[in-house]
Design an enzyme around this catalytic site. Structure first.
Site, PDB file in Angstrom:
ATOM      1  N   SER A  49      58.707  21.311  41.136  1.00  0.00           N
ATOM      2  CA  SER A  49      57.690  21.911  42.001  1.00  0.00           C
ATOM      3  C   SER A  49      56.544  20.962  42.346  1.00  0.00           C
ATOM      4  O   SER A  49      55.385  21.322  42.226  1.00  0.00           O
ATOM      5  CB  SER A  49      57.130  23.150  41.293  1.00  0.00           C
ATOM      6  OG  SER A  49      56.467  23.961  42.221  1.00  0.00           O
TER       7      SER A  49
ATOM      8  N   ASN B 227      55.886  17.426  47.805  1.00  0.00           N
ATOM      9  CA  ASN B 227      56.414  16.316  48.628  1.00  0.00           C
ATOM     10  C   ASN B 227      55.539  16.103  49.860  1.00  0.00           C
ATOM     11  O   ASN B 227      55.330  14.977  50.298  1.00  0.00           O
ATOM     12  CB  ASN B 227      57.839  16.517  49.143  1.00  0.00           C
ATOM     13  CG  ASN B 227      58.563  17.672  48.541  1.00  0.00           C
ATOM     14  OD1 ASN B 227      57.958  18.702  48.301  1.00  0.00           O
ATOM     15  ND2 ASN B 227      59.835  17.497  48.288  1.00  0.00           N
ATOM     16  N   CYS B 228      55.030  17.216  50.405  1.00  0.00           N
ATOM     17  CA  CYS B 228      54.283  17.126  51.668  1.00  0.00           C
ATOM     18  C   CYS B 228      52.966  16.370  51.484  1.00  0.00           C
ATOM     19  O   CYS B 228      52.383  15.893  52.460  1.00  0.00           O
ATOM     20  CB  CYS B 228      54.027  18.520  52.225  1.00  0.00           C
ATOM     21  SG  CYS B 228      55.536  19.505  52.277  1.00  0.00           S
TER      22      CYS B 228
ATOM     23  N   THR C  88      76.890  31.351  49.928  1.00  0.00           N
ATOM     24  CA  THR C  88      77.836  30.372  50.459  1.00  0.00           C
ATOM     25  C   THR C  88      79.183  31.061  50.651  1.00  0.00           C
ATOM     26  O   THR C  88      79.288  32.285  50.486  1.00  0.00           O
ATOM     27  CB  THR C  88      78.012  29.198  49.477  1.00  0.00           C
ATOM     28  OG1 THR C  88      78.614  29.720  48.288  1.00  0.00           O
ATOM     29  CG2 THR C  88      76.689  28.538  49.139  1.00  0.00           C
TER      30      THR C  88
ATOM     31  N   PRO D   1      80.650  34.177  47.130  1.00  0.00           N
ATOM     32  CA  PRO D   1      79.513  35.112  47.079  1.00  0.00           C
ATOM     33  C   PRO D   1      78.654  35.009  45.808  1.00  0.00           C
ATOM     34  O   PRO D   1      77.525  35.510  45.789  1.00  0.00           O
ATOM     35  CB  PRO D   1      80.170  36.494  47.188  1.00  0.00           C
ATOM     36  CG  PRO D   1      81.630  36.288  47.057  1.00  0.00           C
ATOM     37  CD  PRO D   1      81.946  34.846  47.276  1.00  0.00           C
TER      38      PRO D   1
ATOM     39  N   ILE E  99      77.690  32.175  44.662  1.00  0.00           N
ATOM     40  CA  ILE E  99      76.905  30.941  44.788  1.00  0.00           C
ATOM     41  C   ILE E  99      76.044  31.024  46.046  1.00  0.00           C
ATOM     42  O   ILE E  99      76.556  31.193  47.150  1.00  0.00           O
ATOM     43  CB  ILE E  99      77.817  29.689  44.851  1.00  0.00           C
ATOM     44  CG1 ILE E  99      78.739  29.649  43.619  1.00  0.00           C
ATOM     45  CG2 ILE E  99      76.979  28.423  44.938  1.00  0.00           C
ATOM     46  CD1 ILE E  99      79.688  28.460  43.598  1.00  0.00           C
ATOM     47  N   TYR E 100      74.755  30.920  45.866  1.00  0.00           N
ATOM     48  CA  TYR E 100      73.802  30.934  46.973  1.00  0.00           C
ATOM     49  C   TYR E 100      73.360  29.494  47.235  1.00  0.00           C
ATOM     50  O   TYR E 100      73.453  28.638  46.353  1.00  0.00           O
ATOM     51  CB  TYR E 100      72.566  31.778  46.619  1.00  0.00           C
ATOM     52  CG  TYR E 100      72.847  33.259  46.520  1.00  0.00           C
ATOM     53  CD1 TYR E 100      73.645  33.772  45.501  1.00  0.00           C
ATOM     54  CD2 TYR E 100      72.322  34.148  47.437  1.00  0.00           C
ATOM     55  CE1 TYR E 100      73.916  35.135  45.411  1.00  0.00           C
ATOM     56  CE2 TYR E 100      72.578  35.519  47.359  1.00  0.00           C
ATOM     57  CZ  TYR E 100      73.370  36.000  46.349  1.00  0.00           C
ATOM     58  OH  TYR E 100      73.637  37.341  46.274  1.00  0.00           O
ATOM     59  N   ALA E 101      72.848  29.237  48.418  1.00  0.00           N
ATOM     60  CA  ALA E 101      72.282  27.906  48.677  1.00  0.00           C
ATOM     61  C   ALA E 101      71.065  28.078  49.581  1.00  0.00           C
ATOM     62  O   ALA E 101      71.046  28.956  50.463  1.00  0.00           O
ATOM     63  CB  ALA E 101      73.308  26.982  49.323  1.00  0.00           C
TER      64      ALA E 101
ATOM     65  N   GLY F 133      67.276  25.939  51.278  1.00  0.00           N
ATOM     66  CA  GLY F 133      66.483  24.729  51.492  1.00  0.00           C
ATOM     67  C   GLY F 133      67.137  23.720  52.413  1.00  0.00           C
ATOM     68  O   GLY F 133      68.001  24.040  53.236  1.00  0.00           O
TER      69      GLY F 133
HETATM   70  P1  FAD Z   1      63.718  19.373  47.576  1.00  0.00           P
HETATM   71  O1  FAD Z   1      62.284  19.742  47.624  1.00  0.00           O
HETATM   72  O2  FAD Z   1      64.125  18.028  48.026  1.00  0.00           O
HETATM   73  O3  FAD Z   1      64.214  19.604  46.108  1.00  0.00           O
HETATM   74  C1  FAD Z   1      65.533  19.397  45.728  1.00  0.00           C
HETATM   75  C2  FAD Z   1      65.570  18.899  44.295  1.00  0.00           C
HETATM   76  O4  FAD Z   1      66.889  19.037  43.826  1.00  0.00           O
HETATM   77  C3  FAD Z   1      65.230  17.417  44.178  1.00  0.00           C
HETATM   78  O5  FAD Z   1      64.088  17.234  43.380  1.00  0.00           O
HETATM   79  C4  FAD Z   1      66.495  16.794  43.542  1.00  0.00           C
HETATM   80  O6  FAD Z   1      66.182  15.847  42.558  1.00  0.00           O
HETATM   81  C5  FAD Z   1      67.156  17.994  42.922  1.00  0.00           C
HETATM   82  N1  FAD Z   1      68.618  17.838  42.804  1.00  0.00           N
HETATM   83  C6  FAD Z   1      69.487  17.467  43.780  1.00  0.00           C
HETATM   84  N2  FAD Z   1      70.738  17.456  43.311  1.00  0.00           N
HETATM   85  C7  FAD Z   1      70.665  17.821  42.028  1.00  0.00           C
HETATM   86  C8  FAD Z   1      71.634  17.987  41.017  1.00  0.00           C
HETATM   87  N3  FAD Z   1      72.927  17.802  41.254  1.00  0.00           N
HETATM   88  N4  FAD Z   1      71.214  18.349  39.792  1.00  0.00           N
HETATM   89  C9  FAD Z   1      69.898  18.562  39.544  1.00  0.00           C
HETATM   90  N5  FAD Z   1      68.953  18.428  40.454  1.00  0.00           N
HETATM   91  C10 FAD Z   1      69.322  18.071  41.691  1.00  0.00           C
HETATM   92  N6  FAD Z   1      57.900  20.003  55.085  1.00  0.00           N
HETATM   93  C11 FAD Z   1      56.987  20.757  55.739  1.00  0.00           C
HETATM   94  O7  FAD Z   1      57.297  21.894  56.101  1.00  0.00           O
HETATM   95  N7  FAD Z   1      55.740  20.268  55.991  1.00  0.00           N
HETATM   96  C12 FAD Z   1      55.345  19.034  55.608  1.00  0.00           C
HETATM   97  O8  FAD Z   1      54.206  18.622  55.835  1.00  0.00           O
HETATM   98  C13 FAD Z   1      56.287  18.211  54.952  1.00  0.00           C
HETATM   99  N8  FAD Z   1      55.966  16.948  54.567  1.00  0.00           N
HETATM  100  C14 FAD Z   1      56.872  16.195  53.881  1.00  0.00           C
HETATM  101  C15 FAD Z   1      56.511  14.918  53.476  1.00  0.00           C
HETATM  102  C16 FAD Z   1      57.407  14.139  52.761  1.00  0.00           C
HETATM  103  C17 FAD Z   1      57.007  12.763  52.357  1.00  0.00           C
HETATM  104  C18 FAD Z   1      58.683  14.674  52.423  1.00  0.00           C
HETATM  105  C19 FAD Z   1      59.657  13.865  51.630  1.00  0.00           C
HETATM  106  C20 FAD Z   1      59.053  15.942  52.841  1.00  0.00           C
HETATM  107  C21 FAD Z   1      58.155  16.715  53.564  1.00  0.00           C
HETATM  108  N9  FAD Z   1      58.497  18.000  54.007  1.00  0.00           N
HETATM  109  C22 FAD Z   1      57.577  18.757  54.685  1.00  0.00           C
HETATM  110  C23 FAD Z   1      59.840  18.552  53.777  1.00  0.00           C
HETATM  111  C24 FAD Z   1      59.863  19.456  52.562  1.00  0.00           C
HETATM  112  O9  FAD Z   1      59.322  18.768  51.475  1.00  0.00           O
HETATM  113  C25 FAD Z   1      61.274  19.875  52.281  1.00  0.00           C
HETATM  114  O10 FAD Z   1      61.741  20.596  53.399  1.00  0.00           O
HETATM  115  C26 FAD Z   1      61.401  20.753  51.050  1.00  0.00           C
HETATM  116  O11 FAD Z   1      60.925  20.096  49.920  1.00  0.00           O
HETATM  117  C27 FAD Z   1      62.859  21.156  50.827  1.00  0.00           C
HETATM  118  O12 FAD Z   1      62.978  21.866  49.663  1.00  0.00           O
HETATM  119  P2  FAD Z   1      64.337  21.888  48.834  1.00  0.00           P
HETATM  120  O13 FAD Z   1      64.067  22.754  47.652  1.00  0.00           O
HETATM  121  O14 FAD Z   1      65.451  22.252  49.732  1.00  0.00           O
HETATM  122  O15 FAD Z   1      64.594  20.398  48.425  1.00  0.00           O
END
Ligand code: FAD
Length: 556
Positions: free
Chosen positions: A38, A41-42, A272, A275, A277-279, A281
């Site tokens: 948590s 990233n933004c 997905t 049923p 398994i959800y996905a 992000g």
């Molecule tokens: P993530 O936040 O990427 O999290 C996925 C996590 O899963 C990662 O930490 C990874 O290590 C982990 N993971 C992957 N595979 C495995 C595995 N097999 N086993 C265990 N762990 C695993 N969006 C906005 O809307 N506004 C913004 O201003 C914005 N700014 C951004 C700036 C930056 C620099 C970046 C990089 C992104 C930005 N984003 C922004 C995009 C936003 O951060 C993402 O859309 C969001 O974080 C996606 O969430 P997520 O949970 O899908 O993936």
């Protein structure tokens, strides 16, 4: 119920926290490959630039907090390596000890995000070439900057690329942006990005559009980025911001369906093709809210909401994900630009009929000090007036207008509703006729036939002899400072007395600076029996559309 979640950031952590709020009894295991859960990233680019001074501020919630407050079994530095769907188990690797073990699940949520693309170009693995996704990346880039970087090249002028550029400049680093397309911020329509490109140049940023990096070499003063054009750019730091690829390896290996661009396929409940398994992000393929087409939209808001919806559905609530509108915003130095819904290019590609209007209002009452001009583009259905998309560029107040329009799109409102919208007004915040109302008036006038409009591109595309007669109704000095080819200047206040100079039986395209005087002129001409239409958004919109395909390099 044993819920296992892969990925502990936006989508995964949201799902886990929501699941706990819905069930005190569930066993919830949150597995994250990296050391942090948590995190923000933004906020990463702003930590690099120093606006966010403390690294700790980026850690929104620690694993410890998730354990104590949410009773979650959080395992960081742990990776899920494979899914056994028949046995409802995953193979897990503790990355510190390299020990593998199995973990069972009743329901599994995949929230693995998307990885930055790293094109396999010669020299791509040289030290000093980075991508940015997490705190470890930011630490590496910061370390490099602290060693002394004078010139940085950012490959890709998307949201992250431009955020980085701003922060490099803030740190006194000369920045060059190399972008393959002929515009910055590719999700926007090109003309709406012109003010951003100009602003970057005014800030001393070198913007190379329509160009691509072909190779990276080690030079005497650091790296050398070689472009396809043959041009070379010296740099001590290169960051690639050329897009992301869904992390779909686990899903593909488990035989789950993925779309043509790699996004994991889900239904409206975010399940997905299995049923259980959800996905959620960045890893999934979503439905575009406006066009209904499959899309990949890597944004934090959708990821968080999807995490919550997946947990709701798992715990028996009848919820659906409505689709993604792609509402996004970015600050580029002192400019802000934002969009929601479909762009003109998306509508064109989807073969959807649309009309568009541009307005250039101030963000609050013009007489009150500090009013900033914005350009607002509204796209809507010709038959119904339903709002399909909007883009805005300016300074203050851009965020508010795009958010209002995002709600309008989600609620299925029309341009006639925008006319009626009652929005908060005092001179510091808006106008009695808010930019939203103004866009509604102009669009509704067009659809009702009160305010016939033509697009400047369409007018200029007609060869000269057949082209409508062009009447510039601005003042003589405005006309002298620049006008459309072959336009005749008849200032609005003289129009009634000079009607004899205008052709009857031929279309007349009227324009002013932003559209308002052109509208008045159109009303005068129509009532005098002329065939007149106003050029939407006036000369200002024409200037935005002027082709600038090469980019600009440090005029500031
Ligand atoms: P993530 O936040 O990427 O999290 C996925 C996590 O899963 C990662 O930490 C990874 O290590 C982990 N993971 C992957 N595979 C495995 C595995 N097999 N086993 C265990 N762990 C695993 N969006 C906005 O809307 N506004 C913004 O201003 C914005 N700014 C951004 C700036 C930056 C620099 C970046 C990089 C992104 C930005 N984003 C922004 C995009 C936003 O951060 C993402 O859309 C969001 O974080 C996606 O969430 P997520 O949970 O899908 O993936």
């Amino acid at each position: 119920m044993k819920l296992l979640i892969v990925g502990g950031v936006a989508g995964g952590a949201s799902a886990a926290a929501r699941a706990r709020r819905l069930s005190e009894d569930a066993q919830i295991v949150l597995i994250e490959r990296g050391p942090d859960v948590s995190f923000a990233n933004c906020g990463l680019p702003y930590y690099l630039g120093g606006e966010i001074a403390e690294r700790d501020k980026l850690l929104v919630v620690t694993p410890e907090r998730l354990r104590t407050r949410y009773k979650l079994d959080v395992r960081v530095r742990t990776s899920v390596e494979a899914i056994n769907r028949e046995g409802k188990k995953v193979r897990v690797r503790d990355l510190a000890s390299a020990r593998d073990y199995e973990e069972s699940y009743d329901k599994l949520i995949l929230a693995p995000g998307a990885a930055p693309l790293r094109p396999q170009l010669p020299g791509i693995d040289l030290p000093g070439i980075f991508t940015l996704r997490n705190l470890q990346d930011v630490d590496r880039i910061k370390e490099r900057i602290d060693q002394g970087v004078r010139q940085a090249v950012v490959v890709g002028a998307g949201f992250i690329g431009l955020e980085l550029v701003e922060n490099f400049v803030r740190r006194g680093i000369a920045a060059t942006v190399v972008e393959l397309q002929d515009q910055v911020l590719p999700p926007f329509d090109k003309e709406m990005t012109t003010p951003i490109a100009e602003h970057l140049a005014a800030k001393g940023v070198c913007l190379l559009l329509g160009q691509s990096a072909e190779a990276f070499e080690q030079g005497p003063a650091g790296l050398v980025v070689r472009l396809k054009s043959g041009q070379t750019l010296p740099a001590q730091l290169v960051v690639l911001g050329v897009g992301v690829r869904p992390e779909n390896k686990l899903a593909v290996a488990a035989g789950l369906e993925v779309g043509p661009r790699g996004g994991i396929r889900v239904n409206e409940h975010l399940q997905t093709s299995d049923p259980d398994i959800y996905a959620v992000g960045d890893a999934i393929e979503v439905k575009d809210f406006v066009t209904g087409e499959p899309a990949q939209v890597p944004l934090a808001g959708p990821a968080n909401r999807q995490g919550r919806i997946a947990a709701d559905h798992i715990f028996g609530r009848a919820v659906r994900y409505r689709g993604t509108q792609g509402t996004a915003i970015v600050r580029v130095f002192e400019r802000t630009t934002a969009l929601t819904g479909a762009s003109e290019k998306v509508l064109r590609r989807a073969n959807r009929p649309y009309r568009k209007v541009y307005v250039h209002p101030t963000h609050h009452a013009g007489y009150y000090p500090g009013a900033e001009v914005m350009t607002l583009k509204l796209l809507f259905e010709p038959q119904t007036g339903r709002v399909l998309g909007a883009q805005a560029v300016g300074g203050a107040g851009v965020d508010k207008r795009i958010d209002v329009l995002a709600v309008a799109i989600q609620a299925g409102l029309t341009v006639f509703d925008l006319e009626e919208m009652e929005l908060a007004y005092s001179p510091q915040y808006g106008s009695a006729k808010d930019p939203i109302n103004m866009a509604g008036f102009v669009a509704s006038g067009l659809l009702r036939g009160d305010h016939p409009q033509v697009d400047v591109e369409a007018v200029l595309a007609v060869p000269s002899p057949q082209r409508p007669f062009l009447a510039d109704v601005r003042t003589a000095p405005e006309y002298a400072a620049g006008h459309l080819p072959e336009a005749v200047n008849i200032p609005l206040d003289e129009l009634r007395s000079r009607l004899g100079e205008l052709p009857r039986g031929r279309e007349i395209a009227v324009y002013c600076q932003v559209g308002q005087r052109g509208y008045l002129a159109t009303r005068i001409l129509k009532q005098a029996g002329f065939q007149a239409a106003n050029i939407g958004g006036g000369y200002k919109t024409y200037q935005l559309l002027l082709p600038n395909t090469k980019g600009v390099c440090g005029t500031g």
